[in-house]
Motif scaffolding. Structure first.
Motif, PDB file in Angstrom:
ATOM      1  N   TYR A   5       1.583  -3.019   8.707  1.00  0.00           N
ATOM      2  CA  TYR A   5       2.264  -2.475   7.538  1.00  0.00           C
ATOM      3  C   TYR A   5       1.447  -1.399   6.842  1.00  0.00           C
ATOM      4  CZ  TYR A   5      -0.379  -6.129   4.945  1.00  0.00           C
ATOM      5  OH  TYR A   5      -1.351  -6.944   4.424  1.00  0.00           O
ATOM      6  N   TRP A   6       0.118  -1.410   6.985  1.00  0.00           N
ATOM      7  CA  TRP A   6      -0.671  -0.331   6.383  1.00  0.00           C
ATOM      8  C   TRP A   6      -0.357   0.997   7.065  1.00  0.00           C
ATOM      9  CZ3 TRP A   6      -4.098   3.473   7.691  1.00  0.00           C
ATOM     10  CH2 TRP A   6      -4.806   4.067   6.641  1.00  0.00           C
TER      11      TRP A   6
ATOM     12  N   THR B 214      -3.824 -10.554  -0.418  1.00  0.00           N
ATOM     13  CA  THR B 214      -3.760  -9.831   0.851  1.00  0.00           C
ATOM     14  C   THR B 214      -4.863 -10.231   1.819  1.00  0.00           C
ATOM     15  OG1 THR B 214      -5.158  -7.998   0.082  1.00  0.00           O
ATOM     16  CG2 THR B 214      -2.791  -7.840  -0.355  1.00  0.00           C
TER      17      THR B 214
ATOM     18  N   MET C 245      -6.798  -3.432  10.758  1.00  0.00           N
ATOM     19  CA  MET C 245      -5.783  -3.007   9.805  1.00  0.00           C
ATOM     20  C   MET C 245      -4.416  -3.516  10.248  1.00  0.00           C
ATOM     21  SD  MET C 245      -7.398  -1.332   7.446  1.00  0.00           S
ATOM     22  CE  MET C 245      -6.283  -0.251   6.570  1.00  0.00           C
TER      23      MET C 245
ATOM     24  N   MET D  37      -7.616  -8.660   2.091  1.00  0.00           N
ATOM     25  CA  MET D  37      -8.111  -7.396   2.645  1.00  0.00           C
ATOM     26  C   MET D  37      -9.620  -7.401   2.879  1.00  0.00           C
ATOM     27  SD  MET D  37      -7.592  -3.558   1.118  1.00  0.00           S
ATOM     28  CE  MET D  37      -8.053  -2.105   2.068  1.00  0.00           C
TER      29      MET D  37
ATOM     30  N   TRP E 204     -10.350  -8.512   6.347  1.00  0.00           N
ATOM     31  CA  TRP E 204      -9.643  -7.930   7.483  1.00  0.00           C
ATOM     32  C   TRP E 204     -10.621  -7.512   8.579  1.00  0.00           C
ATOM     33  CZ3 TRP E 204      -5.744  -4.014   4.889  1.00  0.00           C
ATOM     34  CH2 TRP E 204      -4.680  -4.738   4.351  1.00  0.00           C
TER      35      TRP E 204
ATOM     36  N   TYR F 209       0.828  -1.205   0.000  1.00  0.00           N
ATOM     37  CA  TYR F 209       0.000   0.000   0.000  1.00  0.00           C
ATOM     38  C   TYR F 209       0.866   1.262   0.000  1.00  0.00           C
ATOM     39  CZ  TYR F 209      -3.741  -3.263   0.739  1.00  0.00           C
ATOM     40  OH  TYR F 209      -4.596  -4.319   0.576  1.00  0.00           O
TER      41      TYR F 209
ATOM     42  N   SER G 284       3.142   2.147   6.044  1.00  0.00           N
ATOM     43  CA  SER G 284       3.189   2.698   4.690  1.00  0.00           C
ATOM     44  C   SER G 284       2.580   4.094   4.637  1.00  0.00           C
ATOM     45  CB  SER G 284       2.460   1.767   3.715  1.00  0.00           C
ATOM     46  OG  SER G 284       3.151   0.553   3.560  1.00  0.00           O
ATOM     47  N   ARG G 285       1.459   4.258   5.296  1.00  0.00           N
ATOM     48  CA  ARG G 285       0.809   5.572   5.307  1.00  0.00           C
ATOM     49  C   ARG G 285       1.728   6.626   5.901  1.00  0.00           C
ATOM     50  NH1 ARG G 285      -1.324   8.541   9.138  1.00  0.00           N
ATOM     51  NH2 ARG G 285      -2.950  10.085   8.630  1.00  0.00           N
TER      52      ARG G 285
ATOM     53  N   SER H  64      -7.837  -8.330  -3.906  1.00  0.00           N
ATOM     54  CA  SER H  64      -7.519  -8.688  -2.517  1.00  0.00           C
ATOM     55  C   SER H  64      -7.380 -10.186  -2.278  1.00  0.00           C
ATOM     56  CB  SER H  64      -8.578  -8.108  -1.558  1.00  0.00           C
ATOM     57  OG  SER H  64      -8.708  -6.724  -1.723  1.00  0.00           O
TER      58      SER H  64
END
Length: 335
Positions: free
Chosen positions: A252-253, A241, A249, A243, A246, A208, A256-257, A238
């Motif tokens: 790693y999200w 992942t 969260m 996602m 999920w 991401y 990354s953000r 997805s």
């Protein structure tokens, strides 16, 4: 001389689906000059051997498809970088096409991207119209994230959305070829010259924000990013992942953000973006309590966002810590 294309498909424990994506890409590249590299991102489940054997026996591969092992799961960017470096070490290609393992090019899709880049020299990246198996369109064209988009996206209040309409990240579905800020990497073709200018994916991102960062670097280097409506690709979404399932969260999200904002806009901006998201979330919680709106955020999202910012701030990576590999020099790539 016709343009040449290197297609890279990254696999993570979905070998059958990855082979379907490769077969669809091979069909669409039959009349193009090019090569397909499937990268197994250290799945550790026999995917590499299964795909290698299947490609060796497949009529559709015709010697134009190769399966390689990355040896390390460094994430989406790192895996694709491995495939790009591997392919370009063998010969020079004009364009590099990144295709998700759960994405299947429709008729004429890859050729449409090639044609657009051939005819639009100022365009660095070109992406496809993405739809599901049910033909429903997927939102894959976006504006760059900002402090105001963090507030708007978290608040989900009509008045705030209208006030900050120019900052809403998802763009309305384009009905024709359109210049955008960034594209999802499910089906994206990149001009090699751009990657020579700006480098490959930043491998600090595990998953991401890596496409967002790459497109922003291209924009700052003077290149455009275009959404090409004539290129259509079927995408499940997805699968690797998980996602869609999920409940919370992943770390790693948040990593990354934070890296995206701090690297590209600085420390103060990253703090402001997080504060804006928290304020927006609090507005949403208030609206939900008053209007009995259903919960849409993953469990503990706001608490996890704040805890991550506090915990990671002293050691959070910034621009100086970005891991952005360069392409090999042309003379080295074609040895």
């Amino acid at each position: 001389m016709p343009s040449s294309v290197l297609t890279v498909i990254l696999n993570w424990r979905t070998p059958e689906m990855t082979l379907q994506a490769a077969q669809a890409a091979a069909r669409e590249m039959a009349q193009l000059e090019g090569h397909i590299v499937i990268v197994d991102n250290d799945s550790g489940d026999g995917s590499f051997e299964q795909m290698r054997n299947a490609v060796a026996a497949a009529n559709w591969a015709q010697g134009r498809v190769e399966v390689v092992q990355s040896g390390h799961n460094g994430g989406f960017g790192a895996g694709n970088n491995f495939g790009m470096r591997h392919g370009l070490a063998q010969r020079r290609f004009d364009y590099i096409y990144i295709l998700n393992s759960d994405a299947f090019p429709d008729a004429g899709s890859i050729a449409a991207l090639v044609d657009h880049l051939d005819q639009t020299p100022e365009c660095g990246f070109a992406g496809s119209y993405i739809h599901g198996e049910d033909q429903a369109p997927h939102i894959t064209a976006f504006r760059f994230p900002s402090v105001w988009s963090e507030l708007e996206g978290a608040a989900r209040v009509g008045l705030i959305t209208r006030l900050f309409a120019r900052h809403v990240v998802p763009l309305p579905l384009p009905t024709k070829t359109t210049r955008v800020d960034w594209l999802a990497g499910a089906s994206m073709m990149m001009r090699r010259q751009v990657l020579e200018d700006i480098g490959l994916f930043d491998e600090t991102f595990f998953l991401y924000f890596e496409e967002t960062d790459l497109c922003l670097r291209a924009r700052r280097a003077g290149w455009h990013v275009d959404y090409v409506r004539a290129s259509e690709v079927t995408h499940i979404g997805s699968v690797s992942t998980g996602m869609k399932n999920w409940q919370r969260m992943p770390q790693y999200w948040f990593d990354s953000r934070q890296h995206y904002f701090r690297k590209n806009h600085g420390t103060a901006y990253a703090v402001a973006a997080t504060v804006a998201h928290v304020l927006g979330s609090l507005l949403w919680k208030l609206r939900r309590a008053v209007g009995r709106k259903p919960r849409r955020d993953p469990e503990y999202f706001l608490r996890d966002l704040i805890a991550h910012a506090v915990r990671m701030w002293p050691s959070a990576p910034g621009a100086a810590d970005a891991k952005t590999p360069a392409l090999p020099p042309i003379e080295e790539a074609v040895k």
